[in-house]
Design a protein around this motif. Structure first.
Motif, mmCIF file in Angstrom:
data_model
loop_
_atom_site.group_PDB
_atom_site.id
_atom_site.type_symbol
_atom_site.label_atom_id
_atom_site.label_comp_id
_atom_site.label_asym_id
_atom_site.label_seq_id
_atom_site.Cartn_x
_atom_site.Cartn_y
_atom_site.Cartn_z
ATOM 1 N N ALA A 150 -6.510 -20.821 12.398
ATOM 2 C CA ALA A 150 -7.016 -19.647 12.866
ATOM 3 C C ALA A 150 -6.199 -18.676 13.801
ATOM 4 C CB ALA A 150 -8.159 -20.392 14.277
ATOM 5 N N ALA A 151 -5.245 -19.088 14.319
ATOM 6 C CA ALA A 151 -4.298 -18.219 14.985
ATOM 7 C C ALA A 151 -3.493 -17.277 13.850
ATOM 8 C CB ALA A 151 -3.300 -18.887 15.736
ATOM 9 N N LEU A 152 -3.489 -17.455 12.609
ATOM 10 C CA LEU A 152 -2.949 -16.648 11.774
ATOM 11 C C LEU A 152 -3.941 -15.512 11.035
ATOM 12 C CD1 LEU A 152 -0.817 -19.431 9.859
ATOM 13 C CD2 LEU A 152 0.110 -17.721 11.598
ATOM 14 N N PRO A 153 -3.184 -14.267 10.699
ATOM 15 C CA PRO A 153 -4.247 -13.352 10.259
ATOM 16 C C PRO A 153 -4.624 -13.842 8.767
ATOM 17 C CG PRO A 153 -1.851 -12.623 10.311
ATOM 18 C CD PRO A 153 -1.942 -13.926 10.909
ATOM 19 N N GLY A 154 -5.911 -13.740 8.718
ATOM 20 C CA GLY A 154 -6.574 -14.122 7.203
ATOM 21 C C GLY A 154 -6.708 -15.561 7.042
ATOM 22 N N GLN A 155 -6.410 -16.567 7.892
ATOM 23 C CA GLN A 155 -6.544 -17.872 7.842
ATOM 24 C C GLN A 155 -5.768 -18.369 6.338
ATOM 25 O OE1 GLN A 155 -10.534 -19.129 8.335
ATOM 26 N NE2 GLN A 155 -10.524 -18.634 10.318
ATOM 27 N N PRO A 156 -4.448 -18.150 6.305
ATOM 28 C CA PRO A 156 -3.738 -18.485 5.051
ATOM 29 C C PRO A 156 -3.891 -20.064 4.652
ATOM 30 C CG PRO A 156 -2.444 -18.188 6.851
ATOM 31 C CD PRO A 156 -3.569 -17.864 7.567
ATOM 32 N N LEU A 157 -3.977 -20.622 5.452
ATOM 33 C CA LEU A 157 -4.173 -22.362 5.374
ATOM 34 C C LEU A 157 -5.236 -22.600 4.422
ATOM 35 C CD1 LEU A 157 -2.176 -23.838 8.439
ATOM 36 C CD2 LEU A 157 -1.367 -23.484 6.151
ATOM 37 N N SER A 158 -6.367 -22.101 5.010
ATOM 38 C CA SER A 158 -7.696 -22.423 4.195
ATOM 39 C C SER A 158 -7.659 -21.417 2.860
ATOM 40 C CB SER A 158 -8.919 -21.753 5.281
ATOM 41 O OG SER A 158 -8.798 -22.375 6.371
ATOM 42 N N ALA A 159 -7.099 -20.470 2.842
ATOM 43 C CA ALA A 159 -6.896 -19.539 1.523
ATOM 44 C C ALA A 159 -6.184 -20.398 0.582
ATOM 45 C CB ALA A 159 -6.377 -18.404 1.691
ATOM 46 N N LEU A 160 -5.061 -21.347 0.907
ATOM 47 C CA LEU A 160 -4.388 -21.966 -0.028
ATOM 48 C C LEU A 160 -5.099 -23.143 -0.778
ATOM 49 C CD1 LEU A 160 -0.635 -21.993 1.713
ATOM 50 C CD2 LEU A 160 -1.336 -20.891 -0.357
ATOM 51 N N ALA A 161 -6.049 -23.591 0.251
ATOM 52 C CA ALA A 161 -6.841 -24.865 -0.288
ATOM 53 C C ALA A 161 -7.916 -24.319 -1.227
ATOM 54 C CB ALA A 161 -7.249 -25.620 0.856
ATOM 55 N N ALA A 195 1.447 -28.263 -0.219
ATOM 56 C CA ALA A 195 2.348 -29.243 0.333
ATOM 57 C C ALA A 195 3.789 -28.727 0.885
ATOM 58 C CB ALA A 195 2.540 -30.337 -0.642
ATOM 59 N N GLN A 196 4.280 -28.174 -0.050
ATOM 60 C CA GLN A 196 5.598 -27.277 0.536
ATOM 61 C C GLN A 196 5.419 -26.548 1.570
ATOM 62 O OE1 GLN A 196 7.303 -24.667 -2.485
ATOM 63 N NE2 GLN A 196 9.256 -24.499 -1.399
ATOM 64 N N VAL A 197 4.337 -25.841 1.803
ATOM 65 C CA VAL A 197 4.107 -24.876 3.115
ATOM 66 C C VAL A 197 3.846 -25.808 4.307
ATOM 67 C CG1 VAL A 197 2.428 -23.342 4.002
ATOM 68 C CG2 VAL A 197 2.980 -22.732 1.522
ATOM 69 N N LEU A 198 3.069 -26.836 4.118
ATOM 70 C CA LEU A 198 2.693 -27.834 5.230
ATOM 71 C C LEU A 198 4.182 -28.413 5.491
ATOM 72 C CD1 LEU A 198 -0.616 -29.433 4.067
ATOM 73 C CD2 LEU A 198 -0.195 -27.536 5.928
ATOM 74 N N HIS A 199 5.048 -28.824 4.659
ATOM 75 C CA HIS A 199 6.233 -29.334 5.033
ATOM 76 C C HIS A 199 7.088 -28.050 5.887
ATOM 77 C CE1 HIS A 199 9.676 -31.661 4.828
ATOM 78 N NE2 HIS A 199 10.589 -30.721 4.344
ATOM 79 N N ALA A 213 0.410 -16.577 -3.049
ATOM 80 C CA ALA A 213 1.805 -16.200 -2.610
ATOM 81 C C ALA A 213 2.062 -15.499 -1.407
ATOM 82 C CB ALA A 213 2.906 -15.360 -3.700
ATOM 83 N N ARG A 214 0.982 -14.470 -1.208
ATOM 84 C CA ARG A 214 0.871 -13.843 -0.069
ATOM 85 C C ARG A 214 0.551 -14.751 1.309
ATOM 86 N NH1 ARG A 214 -2.340 -10.209 -1.430
ATOM 87 N NH2 ARG A 214 -0.763 -8.671 -2.284
ATOM 88 N N MET A 215 -0.331 -15.407 0.926
ATOM 89 C CA MET A 215 -0.923 -16.450 1.920
ATOM 90 C C MET A 215 0.116 -17.311 2.189
ATOM 91 S SD MET A 215 -3.884 -15.225 2.735
ATOM 92 C CE MET A 215 -3.327 -13.617 2.702
ATOM 93 N N ALA A 216 0.845 -17.676 1.419
ATOM 94 C CA ALA A 216 2.039 -19.023 1.643
ATOM 95 C C ALA A 216 2.898 -18.262 2.346
ATOM 96 C CB ALA A 216 2.440 -19.301 0.233
ATOM 97 N N ALA A 217 3.588 -17.192 2.351
ATOM 98 C CA ALA A 217 4.508 -16.403 2.780
ATOM 99 C C ALA A 217 3.979 -16.278 4.325
ATOM 100 C CB ALA A 217 4.777 -15.144 2.396
ATOM 101 N N ARG A 218 2.817 -15.933 4.571
ATOM 102 C CA ARG A 218 2.023 -15.574 5.956
ATOM 103 C C ARG A 218 1.989 -17.011 6.446
ATOM 104 N NH1 ARG A 218 -3.245 -12.211 5.628
ATOM 105 N NH2 ARG A 218 -1.572 -10.619 4.721
ATOM 106 N N ALA A 219 1.602 -18.294 5.957
ATOM 107 C CA ALA A 219 1.389 -19.475 6.503
ATOM 108 C C ALA A 219 2.978 -19.913 6.852
ATOM 109 C CB ALA A 219 0.752 -20.456 5.585
ATOM 110 N N ALA A 220 3.667 -19.625 5.968
ATOM 111 C CA ALA A 220 5.216 -20.010 6.547
ATOM 112 C C ALA A 220 5.668 -19.569 7.839
ATOM 113 C CB ALA A 220 6.132 -19.768 5.454
#
Length: 822
Positions: free
Chosen positions: A96-107, A7-11, A128-135
């Motif tokens: 899909a535009a981010l490397p490694g699809q971090p938003l899906s990985a966080l779920a 939720a924090q990343v989505l915000h 944590a790595r996926m959250a930083a990439r998604a941010a």
């Protein structure tokens, strides 16, 4: 339910997500409804351009109904294919535009190893790595390309039509669509009505007028405006009365469609319910005017320049200059004593502005008519212009002598005069042949070039053979050949030298644009130097033959010395070798402009042009000595580089030194072989000083040669520097001697030294007026100890900077070359 970190990343990515979502809306709306807005744009464009008014009412209704049906179909088709994008779609697009699809990985959840601390730590590090990439997410641009759905570009056609309608039409015409509705039709059925338009001629550039918007009263229209009226309702309910067309044909005043042109002032009245009346003032189209605004002048290359001014209320369409022979003012002697053959007037097109306003403009007619039979003869010139309405205007006839190329060589001038006699009348053929026979009776010394004399002999054979039976074609061919021969006699090989110079400049410009390698640069620069040297020599020879030729025309040329041209070419080569192509291109443009305006100046080398062969030999010797000294210095640097020489290297080094010594001997012999009798100032103080300096340079060269044979490079460099200094001193002294001779030849030998003669072209300080900032001119530099002190300060500063090891190598190399020059 989303995890707290998710939720924090989505915000944090809420704005990239919202923008991506908006892009999805735009993408799907454009794909679904592009046919709809294309139809709407096309309808608006047609209405704004007034196309509805030009169609019959039935055809306009049919077009509007077709547009409505097409719009309804496009709306239905788009609504069927439209799927509103959801937030999850935008989230997936962003993920899909981010490397490694971090938003899906966080779920995702950890499938195995939940009880293993090490595995849990790895999983947390992954999240944590996926959250930083998604941010770090950025909005994804929508794909608005519709080419696969619209392969014919119909949407662009509609948009272009609307832009054209907004520029050339009127948005108020869109309201005319309401006239096609049922209410308007019922109103027309209920009572009579009318519509009208006034369209001025196209060449006026004025817009069409909608008469329904114009109140009754005065109305000004350009003459030739087209009036169109439409009457609706019962036939005869509305009638027309007009007195502007000046038509003598009977007209049906109650016809439903009326069309006529405004030919004169008068009245237009619509009689009946809702009618209107205008008092029309027909604005006539004024005839164009043209005037010659100055005297005809001759350009440096022999072209005629005639300034003029043209004016018209709506713009000039075309213009001509007509040149006719003024027979009454011709000096009827020699070959012009007989009547001339009939010849059509010479017509030249006047230059018109390519863009902009042609209503009022000033320009100049520039044409090369040197070869025309009227050249250098009295003529009358009249200018005429025409506007789009077919009206014409003419200037007053100008009496003048038609400018042409001037020939100063006596033989060339004689050839041109006899050529003029042939073009005057073919009956002059026998007389011209007789004069040529007398002129070439003793050809020794007449023509300097054998090839030119051979061409002249061949042309004269043709003239002798056909003098009594010359046809117009044979006469014109013979005149063209005589013109070419006269040019060769006048200029020698100057024209070919100029062509070689232009070719060398073009090749070097191409090399600058394409980034040539150093070997190509060196080759092209050598070619340019040779072509420039030949061209300057031709100019010097021509100036020596005709010292007073075309003096007035040469007053505006820049004066430049041979040394300055060589320095500019050296600088261009240096810039190209360093890869500074933009600066080299600018310097090359300056050199081209300078050579186009080249005039050999008086004086010796270093201060003037190459006027004496002996002085040019000394310049070449100084330049070659400088190059030899540079090579010796590089040889010395290689010997001090710290590398232990091998046996082969030693042998090669000795061979190089022997080569340097042999070249030094060749330079010494060249200097020794200079004929001092050909040098300026024999018996004068400056001349003797220059000769003594040359003797000192010869002795220093001999010592440098001995040092090179002994392997003493350092000592050889010192002696070479002394030789170059002595050569410069000698050239300076000889140049002063030559200037003194020139002043004596011009009657200035008794002018006290250090004072300026009383000359109205100089200011009170003795400087020439109007020569500031002229390339190659040092006549306006100050004199005295102040200048010497400043020069010494500059030299000291250059020496200091050249020894500063912190500066770039390229800059220090440039400073060392400056020291070598000065």
């Amino acid at each position: 339910m989303a995890r707290p970190e998710t939720a924090q990343v989505l915000h944090r990515i809420r704005w990239p997500l919202r923008l991506t979502w908006a892009g999805l809306w735009a993408e799907r709306l454009s794909r679904a409804f592009w046919p709809l807005w294309s139809i709407l744009l096309a309808v608006l464009a047609a209405a704004a351009l007034g196309l509805v008014d030009l169609l019959p009412l039935e055809a306009a209704w049919m077009a509007l109904v077709s547009a409505c049906v097409g719009a309804v179909w496009a709306l239905w088709h788009g609504w069927r294919g439209f799927a509103p994008p959801r937030r999850s779609d935008a989230l997936a697009r962003l993920d899909a535009a981010l490397p490694g699809q971090p938003l899906s990985a966080l779920a995702d959840d950890q499938a195995i190893g939940g009880n293993d601390p090490a595995s849990v730590a790895v999983w947390q590090a992954h999240r944590a790595r996926m959250a930083a990439r998604a941010a770090s997410a950025r909005p994804v641009q929508p794909d608005l390309k519709l080419a696969p759905r619209d392969p014919f570009g119909l949407r662009y056609m509609a948009l272009t039509a609307l832009v054209v309608a907004l520029i050339f039409g009127s948005v108020w015409r869109i309201a005319s669509l309401a006239d096609l509705g049922p209410g308007r039709a019922e109103a027309m059925m209920a009572g009579p009505s009318w519509e009208g338009w006034a369209r001025p001629p196209a060449h006026t550039g004025k817009p069409a007028l909608y008469l329904n918007d114009l109140p009754a009263g005065p109305l000004t229209l350009p003459q030739g405006s087209e009036i169109q009226l439409r009457f609706y309702g019962d036939i005869g309910a509305l009638t027309l009365s007009e007195t502007v067309s000046a038509s003598t044909q009977p007209q049906q005043a109650s016809a439903q469609i009326q069309a006529f042109s405004v030919a004169q002032s008068g009245a237009i009245a619509i009689v009946g319910p809702g009618g209107r009346e205008w008092q029309v003032s027909a604005l006539p189209d004024a005839a164009p005017s043209v005037a010659i605004t100055g005297e005809a002048t001759r350009e440096r290359d022999g072209k005629m320049r005639l300034p003029f001014r043209a004016e018209d209320d709506h713009g000039i369409k075309a213009g001509l200059a007509t040149v006719t022979l003024d027979l009454d003012r011709v000096d009827r002697r020699f070959g012009l004593s007989i009547e001339p053959e009939p010849r059509a007037p010479l017509t030249l097109d006047l230059p018109l502005p390519i863009s902009g306003n042609r209503a009022v403009f000033e320009d100049a007619l520039v044409e090369d008519i040197s070869q025309h039979p009227f050249a250098n003869l009295p003529v009358k010139v009249r200018l005429t212009v025409e506007d789009a309405a077919g009206q014409s205007g003419a200037s007053d006839a100008l009496q003048m002598t038609l400018p042409g190329k001037r020939f100063f060589d006596p033989l060339a001038a004689a050839i041109i005069e006899l050529r003029r006699d042939l073009l005057w009348n073919r009956a002059n053929g026998p007389r011209t042949a007789q004069v040529f026979r007398a002129l070439t009776h003793l050809p020794d010394g007449l023509v300097r070039d054998k090839a030119t004399f051979a061409r002249l002999t061949e042309a004269l054979k043709t003239l002798y053979r056909d003098a009594d039976t010359l046809t117009p074609e044979a006469r014109d061919a013979l005149a063209a050949e005589l013109w070419e021969i006269a040019l060769l006699v006048e200029e020698g090989d100057l024209a070919s030298a100029r062509d070689r110079l232009q070719r060398a400049q073009e090749r070097l410009n191409e090399a600058i644009r394409n980034g040539a390698d150093p070997a190509e640069i060196a080759e092209l620069m050598d070619e340019l130097r040779e072509a420039t040297k030949d061209y300057m020599q031709m100019l010097a020879d021509r100036e020596a033959r005709n010292p007073d030729s075309d003096r007035a025309e040469n007053q505006e040329r820049m004066e430049v010395t041979g040394d300055q041209i060589q320095d500019m070419m050296d600088e261009i080569q240096h810039l190209m070798e360093e890869g500074r192509m933009a600066e080299a291109a600018e310097a090359m443009a300056m050199l081209q402009q300078l050579l186009e305006n080249l005039q050999i100046t008086e004086g010796g080398p270093g201060s003037g042009g190459p006027t004496l062969p002996g002085m040019r030999d000394l310049q070449d010797t100084l330049r070659d000595q400088q190059e030899l000294s540079d090579e010796a210095f590089r040889e010395l640097q290689q010997g001090q580089g710290g590398r232990q020489p091998q046996d082969g290297d030693a042998q090669d080094g000795q061979g190089d030194r022997r080569s340097l010594a042999e070249r030094q001997e060749e330079l010494r012999r060249r200097l020794e072989g200079v004929d001092t009798n050909r040098l300026p100032g024999p018996g004068t103080e400056s001349g003797e000083e220059g000769r003594e300096a040359l003797e000192g340079a010869e002795r220093s060269m001999e010592e440098a040669e001995r040092a090179l044979r002994d392997g003493d490079l350092s000592g050889a460099l010192d002696r070479q520097a002394e030789a170059m200094e002595a050569l410069r001193d000698g050239l300076k002294a000889l140049g002063d001697a030559q200037r003194q001779n020139d002043r004596a030849d011009r009657g200035q030998a008794n002018t006290p030294e250090g004072t300026a003669p009383a000359d109205p072209s100089r200011d009170p300080l003795g400087r020439e007026n109007g020569r500031s900032a002229r390339i190659g001119d040092d006549g306006n530099l100050g004199k005295g100890q102040d200048v010497q002190r400043r020069a010494q300060e500059l030299l000291d500063e250059i020496r200091r900077r050249s020894g500063d090891q912190q500066r770039a190598e390229g800059e220090r190399d440039y400073l060392r070359r400056l020291l070598d020059l000065f």
